[in-house]
Scaffold this active site. Sequence first.
Site, PDB file in Angstrom:
ATOM      1  N   SER A  48       0.849  -1.192   0.000  1.00  0.00           N
ATOM      2  CA  SER A  48       0.000   0.000   0.000  1.00  0.00           C
ATOM      3  C   SER A  48       0.881   1.237   0.000  1.00  0.00           C
ATOM      4  CB  SER A  48      -0.895   0.011   1.242  1.00  0.00           C
ATOM      5  OG  SER A  48      -1.596   1.237   1.366  1.00  0.00           O
TER       6      SER A  48
ATOM      7  N   TYR B  33      -2.165  -0.126  10.651  1.00  0.00           N
ATOM      8  CA  TYR B  33      -2.231  -0.581   9.258  1.00  0.00           C
ATOM      9  C   TYR B  33      -0.957  -0.185   8.505  1.00  0.00           C
ATOM     10  CZ  TYR B  33      -3.798  -1.098   4.434  1.00  0.00           C
ATOM     11  OH  TYR B  33      -3.897  -1.457   3.113  1.00  0.00           O
TER      12      TYR B  33
END
Length: 263
Positions: A143, A156
């Site tokens: 990501s 995250y």
Amino acid sequence: MSSLTGKNIIITGASGGIGAEIARVSAHRGANLVLLARGIEKLELMKKELESTHSVKVYVHQLDVSDPDAIRTVFTRVLGELGHVDILVNNAGFGIFDLAHEAKVEEIKSMFDVNVIGLMACTSMVLPGMKERRSGHIINIASQAGKIATPKSSVYSATKHAVLGYTNSLRMELADDNVYVTSVNPGPIETNFFNIADKQGTYVKNVKAFMLKPDYVAKQVVDRMLTKTREINLPRWMNAGSVFYALFPRAFERIGRKAFNKK
């Protein structure tokens, strides 16, 4: 189009989002697939769809990648079915956006178990065969959060930083084995990821205009399968931000603070 014909591809988290789209594009290009996810019903529907429209073999198995024993069992079975694996797409993952002091320990552990430990465990199951055959490709869906840390995504982001660290190390380890290793670093994608991650809907509302379409991301990934691609960064303008962040972190955080806190 023919470069994937007859190749064997494993995709984790294949029941929806970009995992399902990667499966569709790969099947269209002639690849045989192993689809893994927790929801076997959705996988069975995917199998029926893909085998009815393409001349490929599709195997489906229920798998929770947070369970190391299940990974060993399922991958052993898969390797028996396929004989060998050409490409592993580590796509399974999830996130929960919370302020650091509000993050629950159980959720922190779960995110690391799925996003990091599970990814590593799946990879370790296919590496010996790839090294022996001197051929293969590991594709890790990371990501932009692994490059640009923002408020409310501390856990995250930490998991995706870990994925990038592992991916970069693995690439160097396998450089002499003719096994490719690629990280995929997308910005926000229009999937159900945010049903869990963004409980209040604030983040989606603020970034909706910039969200990537899952079929677009999937095509970018499949286009680079079995090529020596280091990273796939989407969208490009967001990756430019990560480069600026790496060079001028203090200025980036100061300038972007207002926008980041909209999450």
